[in-house]
Design a protein around this motif. Structure first.
Motif, PDB file in Angstrom:
ATOM      1  N   ARG A 313      -3.676   7.280  -0.939  1.00 13.16           N
ATOM      2  CA  ARG A 313      -3.130   6.811  -2.142  1.00 13.16           C
ATOM      3  C   ARG A 313      -1.824   7.560  -2.356  1.00 13.16           C
ATOM      4  O   ARG A 313      -0.790   7.241  -2.680  1.00 13.16           O
ATOM      5  N   ALA A 316       0.895   7.632   0.393  1.00 12.98           N
ATOM      6  CA  ALA A 316       1.624   6.508   0.419  1.00 12.98           C
ATOM      7  C   ALA A 316       2.499   6.393  -0.621  1.00 12.98           C
ATOM      8  O   ALA A 316       3.708   5.865  -0.670  1.00 12.98           O
ATOM      9  N   GLU A 317       2.046   6.795  -1.852  1.00 14.20           N
ATOM     10  CA  GLU A 317       2.948   6.647  -3.054  1.00 14.20           C
ATOM     11  C   GLU A 317       4.213   7.575  -2.734  1.00 14.20           C
ATOM     12  O   GLU A 317       5.262   7.186  -3.165  1.00 14.20           O
ATOM     13  N   GLU A 320       6.339   5.830  -0.331  1.00  9.83           N
ATOM     14  CA  GLU A 320       7.004   4.871  -1.186  1.00  9.83           C
ATOM     15  C   GLU A 320       8.458   5.455  -1.707  1.00  9.83           C
ATOM     16  O   GLU A 320       9.434   4.809  -1.626  1.00  9.83           O
ATOM     17  N   ARG A 369      -2.075  -2.996  -6.663  1.00 12.40           N
ATOM     18  CA  ARG A 369      -1.213  -2.048  -6.193  1.00 12.40           C
ATOM     19  C   ARG A 369      -2.093  -0.556  -5.450  1.00 12.40           C
ATOM     20  O   ARG A 369      -1.783  -0.044  -4.324  1.00 12.40           O
ATOM     21  N   LEU A 373      -1.769   0.743  -1.526  1.00 11.67           N
ATOM     22  CA  LEU A 373      -1.503   2.213  -1.258  1.00 11.67           C
ATOM     23  C   LEU A 373      -2.321   2.697  -0.348  1.00 11.67           C
ATOM     24  O   LEU A 373      -2.225   3.485   0.582  1.00 11.67           O
ATOM     25  N   TYR A 381      -0.352  -0.690   6.697  1.00  6.94           N
ATOM     26  CA  TYR A 381       0.227  -1.200   5.727  1.00  6.94           C
ATOM     27  C   TYR A 381      -0.034  -2.709   5.302  1.00  6.94           C
ATOM     28  O   TYR A 381       0.190  -3.637   6.350  1.00  6.94           O
ATOM     29  N   SER A 405       5.030  -1.621  -2.940  1.00  4.67           N
ATOM     30  CA  SER A 405       3.777  -1.985  -3.192  1.00  4.67           C
ATOM     31  C   SER A 405       3.561  -2.239  -4.613  1.00  4.67           C
ATOM     32  O   SER A 405       4.267  -1.753  -5.476  1.00  4.67           O
TER      33      SER A 405
END
Length: 634
Positions: A313, A316-317, A320, A369, A373, A381, A405
């Motif tokens: 997570r 991925a954040e 992003e 969300r 993530l 994804y 996301s």
């Protein structure tokens, strides 16, 4: 009021009906595998059907339908699971200009009777003897119904034999008179608050979002050089499943049919079919996550999984933020941790899903969300999509390289979205339905000046990304006048491994409450693990106390996303899950909130009446006057 509109997509205009796809593909790529199915859920091999084989089977069945008296404009119901025969039957019906009326196979007798009568069906295709019996009990009230065809009794073969005398030219002539704006499907709404409504969807309406998505995103559905593949398991009776079917056929994507939705069957199908692209509803992706966690805990690697999940997570954040121009991306230490877990955890998780999937879509309701993530962080994804029965499916999509996301992305090219002053989402575009077939008043109320009033509430951010916050009719207003959208709270509650379902209540009550059901698989695992930690004496009391603590954590986590006035102050755990069989879920697995409120009226009353308050004062009660969230068990 704010609106977003993108330039129209460069897709060729539709010139005929949906069945034309089968014929065009057979001419251009006759040996291309299009469909796949297997004999039973335990089988490890899949039988593939090429484009030319599919076309020939569609033609033979179309001849049989003509011989049986099916004509352009006739409505024929398909009441079966996600089977290969469903796809063949639908395209044969479209070939002769008939209209498909999907019915979920678990629908009740009353639901089946209502849809068959409301749509004026002349024939119905059922799966087995149970379907025949259900339809048989209502036949006397349906004078238009002339045929009941049973798939498990070789209906396709018998119709094909009956149509052997029909010339090919008759089939070709009927197919050519099907126009893009002819009605292709009468799709019924979920019926969460009353009778389902039949939505007339045109061939053009169903094709448009599929063609736009294929034009802009098909290349992301598989590694370069591979034919994309999708495992279809959600019901074709829902517009989401129907849209996936058409994306696959129109895009030359191999579609495997899995009629059985049990955890065992899906696990087997994913492992043997090995799709390159996943799709599902949030509950599917939530269940997969809980299965990963439960499996890790059972093998003694629960702590490792939780650390790996948090790293996924975080990674991925950070990615992003980088792609949105808000940050530099993952730092060195995070990249090292992510690379370590890639070798030890993430690739094994992807392997459990077949090992080839690169992306996926969640639809039907909002995807959490944090869950999005997590999947992005493990290399898969999953974006949240948005669409309605009345829009023939998809309305929005995540822009490539700018995915965000927690949102459902941007409107599809050629589709416009507005958010009205009261938060309702309005949509305009070529995929909007033709109207409700027997309710002109409701059609006029829903189509306002060319805009479809979706009934959903949401918001558009500064860049035009749409976030869905709930259904307008679901908003709860407490006795203190606070408006609460329940979807976000329910979504966060379900993220706890022990929580299976959650319904937030509180209309005209002093505070927000929740009805919760527990996940039976994870509960059994949790109880086993808890039993190993202590003596058998006093186990029941220890288990109940531990369960209270776990659910208190789930409620606290859900409450962390809202204000105190919107937070859950009382809750009750129910023994019976919400299901279509007990009338508390629709066939598409949506909550029947009114039915749930009626069914559990006594429990809801007791939940509020037995909750002690810490402060008493005259005048309207305030949620702040209530203690921390209650944990009442039924």
């Amino acid at each position: 009021m704010r609106d977003v509109a993108l330039a129209p997509a460069a897709v060729p205009p539709l010139t005929g009906g949906l069945a034309d796809t089968v014929f065009w593909t057979a001419e251009r790529s006759p040996t291309l595998p299009l469909l796949a199915h297997r004999a039973d859920p335990a089988a490890s091999t899949w039988q593939e059907v090429t484009a030319v084989e599919l076309r020939d089977e569609v033609v033979d069945l179309a001849k049989g339908l003509i011989a049986a008296g099916i004509s352009p404009g006739h409505r024929v119901a398909l009441m079966a699971r996600t089977r290969y025969e469903w796809t063949v039957f639908a395209h044969a019906l479209w070939t002769v200009g008939a209209e498909v009326v999907p019915i979920h196979p678990t629908s009740s007798r009353d639901q089946v009777e209502w849809i068959l009568r409301d749509a004026g069906c002349v024939a119905v295709v059922v799966e087995d003897e149970q379907g025949v019996m259900t339809v048989g009990t209502v036949c006397a009230a349906l004078p238009r119904l002339k045929h009941v065809w049973q798939l498990d009794s070789d209906a396709l073969a018998r119709l094909a034999e009956r149509g052997a005398v029909v010339p090919q030219t008759t089939v070709d002539s009927l197919r050519r008179i099907v126009l893009p704006d002819s009605t292709a499907v009468i799709a019924y709404t979920s019926g969460t608050s009353g009778r389902p409504l039949g939505c007339a969807l045109s061939h053009r309406g169903l094709a448009h979002p599929c063609d736009v998505l294929l034009a802009g995103w098909r290349h992301t559905a598989a590694p370069p050089g591979e034919q994309p593949s999708v495992l279809a398991f959600l019901p074709f009776s829902h517009v989401y499943g129907l849209m996936i079917q058409q994306i696959c056929l129109r895009g030359g994507i191999l579609m495997g049919h899995e009629p059985e939705m049990s955890e065992t069957a899906l696990a087997s199908a994913l492992a043997t079919f090995r799709p390159t692209y996943l799709y599902g509803v949030p509950s599917v992706f939530e269940k997969l996550y809980k299965t990963f966690l439960r499996t890790a805990q059972q093998s003694g690697r629960g702590a490792l999984f939780e650390r790996a999940a948090q790293t996924a997570r975080d990674f991925a954040e950070a990615e992003e933020r980088r792609r949105l121009g808000l940050g530099p991306g993952p730092g060195f230490e995070l990249r090292v941790q992510h690379a370590l877990y890639e070798r030890t955890v993430y690739r094994r998780l992807r392997g459990a899903l077949g090992g080839r999937a690169v992306r996926g879509t969640s639809g039907g309701s909002s995807l959490n969300r944090e869950l999005s993530l997590f999947y992005e962080g493990i290399g898969l994804y999953i974006h949240d999509g948005y669409g309605l029965t009345e829009t023939s499916g998809g309305i929005t999509m995540q822009p490539l390289g700018r995915e965000k996301s927690g949102t459902v992305g941007l409107p599809l090219p050629g589709t416009e979205v507005q958010v009205a002053d009261d938060g309702e989402i309005l949509v305009r575009g070529p995929s909007v339905f033709q109207g409700y077939i027997s309710d002109e008043q409701r059609t006029r109320a829903t189509l306002r000046g060319g805009w479809l009033a979706t009934g959903d509430i949401g918001r558009l951010d500064a860049e035009g990304y749409l976030t869905i916050t709930g259904r307008k009719k679901d908003v709860i207003v407490t006795s203190g006048g606070k408006s609460v959208a329940p979807a976000a709270l329910e979504q966060r509650l379900r993220m706890h491994p022990l929580v299976h379902q959650a319904v937030v209540v509180g209309d005209d009550r002093p505070c927000v409450g929740a009805l919760i059901t527990l996940d039976p698989d994870f509960l059994a695992h949790w109880r086993t693990a808890l039993a190993l930690q202590g003596e058998s004496a006093g186990r029941e009391a220890r288990e109940e106390n531990a369960l209270r603590e776990e659910l208190a954590r789930a409620v606290a986590s859900a409450n962390s996303a809202v204000s105190r006035a919107e937070s859950i102050r009382v809750y009750r755990v129910l023994q019976e899950p919400f299901a279509p069989d007990n009338g508390l879920l629709t066939p598409s697995m949506k909550l029947r909130r009114d039915a749930i409120a009626r069914h559990y009226a006594a429990e809801i009353d007791a939940m509020y009446e037995t909750r002690p308050r810490t402060v008493r004062r005259p005048g309207p009660e305030d949620p702040a006057d209530w203690d921390e969230a209650d944990n009442v068990f039924r």
